[in-house]
Write an enzyme that holds these catalytic residues in place. Structure first.
Site, PDB file in Angstrom:
ATOM      1  CB  CYS A  86      -0.836  -0.021   1.055  1.00 20.97           C
ATOM      2  SG  CYS A  86      -1.590   1.515   1.648  1.00 20.97           S
ATOM      3  CD  GLU A  87      -0.235   5.303  -4.010  1.00 21.94           C
ATOM      4  OE1 GLU A  87      -1.044   6.371  -4.204  1.00 21.94           O
ATOM      5  OE2 GLU A  87       0.400   4.737  -4.847  1.00 21.94           O
ATOM      6  CG  HIS A  88      -2.497   5.564   1.028  1.00 17.76           C
ATOM      7  ND1 HIS A  88      -4.000   4.929   0.533  1.00 17.76           N
ATOM      8  CD2 HIS A  88      -2.337   6.596   0.017  1.00 17.76           C
ATOM      9  CE1 HIS A  88      -4.179   5.537  -0.589  1.00 17.76           C
ATOM     10  NE2 HIS A  88      -3.299   6.246  -0.862  1.00 17.76           N
ATOM     11  CG  HIS A  89      -1.102   3.173   6.011  1.00 14.18           C
ATOM     12  ND1 HIS A  89      -2.362   2.906   5.280  1.00 14.18           N
ATOM     13  CD2 HIS A  89      -1.268   4.015   7.109  1.00 14.18           C
ATOM     14  CE1 HIS A  89      -3.296   3.872   5.721  1.00 14.18           C
ATOM     15  NE2 HIS A  89      -2.663   4.559   6.822  1.00 14.18           N
ATOM     16  CD  GLN A 127      -7.862  -4.555  -4.656  1.00 18.58           C
ATOM     17  OE1 GLN A 127      -7.483  -4.695  -3.335  1.00 18.58           O
ATOM     18  NE2 GLN A 127      -8.624  -5.253  -5.079  1.00 18.58           N
ATOM     19  CG  HIS A 155      -5.828  -3.620   1.005  1.00 20.13           C
ATOM     20  ND1 HIS A 155      -5.284  -2.747   0.329  1.00 20.13           N
ATOM     21  CD2 HIS A 155      -6.542  -4.336   0.053  1.00 20.13           C
ATOM     22  CE1 HIS A 155      -5.690  -2.987  -1.005  1.00 20.13           C
ATOM     23  NE2 HIS A 155      -6.654  -4.024  -1.194  1.00 20.13           N
ATOM     24  CB  CYS A 157      -2.909  -0.327   5.650  1.00 18.14           C
ATOM     25  SG  CYS A 157      -3.968  -0.387   4.088  1.00 18.14           S
TER      26      CYS A 157
END
Length: 200
Positions: A86-89, A127, A155, A157
């Site tokens: 995940c590019e956020h976490h 995704q 996910h 995250c």
């Protein structure tokens, strides 16, 4: 992600020092015996996890085969297991991709479809973007009558932090060409991958 190919010119030593900083920030001592080699291991793992930045997934599709005796029906590769982040976490995304296309006069080796999935998965992702990238790459490179991609993934995250909801998966799809325009073709693909009327 070797030093020569990294657009930010980050050396391995700098990457390892960043890991040491995170270990200290987390409250541990990167100089203790159990963590001494952790920065090196993490950087090596990152080279594997994010090797997708080193390749163009479309390259896998450039070698095609025309000797198929006029075959023009659906080609489907189900249950392509993949790991992404995940590019956020920066937390893992673990899932399966299902890929189908309607060839015009050429087909591609089935392992190449799996390589396309991995090529995009081994990058920081969301995704929805991953699903669209796989479909568009196949459509633009092979120029088939249509492409269908469905991804079902969990996910970390969401399962290991935040709301802590386990056993939840996210499903995304991208339908192009005939798969978008023809409900019967779309339904046939969903039947092939084991999705019937929204249930698996």
């Amino acid at each position: 992600m070797s030093d020569q190919r990294n657009p930010n010119d980050v050396s391995q030593e700098q990457a390892e020092e960043a890991v040491r900083t995170l270990l200290r920030w987390a409250g541990d001592d990167p100089a203790r015996e159990g963590l001494l080699d952790t920065p090196k291991r993490v950087v090596k793992a990152y080279r594997d996890w994010f090797s997708g930045y080193e390749s163009d997934p479309a390259d896998y599709l450039r070698r095609t085969f025309s000797e198929v005796d006029g075959y023009d029906e659906m080609v489907v590769l189900r249950d392509i297991q993949f790991e992404s982040h995940c590019e956020h976490h920066m937390a893992p995304i673990i899932g399966r991709a299902h890929v189908g296309y309607l060839p015009t006069n050429r087909v591609v080796g089935i392992s190449k479809l799996a390589r396309v999935v991995d090529g995009f998965a081994r990058r920081f992702q969301v995704q929805e973007t991953l699903t669209a990238q796989i479909a568009q790459c196949i459509q633009e490179t092979l120029q088939p009558a249509g492409v269908a991609v469905v991804i079902d993934a969990s996910h970390e995250c969401m399962t290991t932090r935040g709301v802590h909801k386990r056993g939840v998966s996210m499903v995304t799809s991208q339908m192009l060409g005939t798969f978008r325009e023809d409900a019967r073709t779309r339904a046939e693909f969903l039947q092939f991958i084991g999705i019937h009327g929204g249930h698996r």
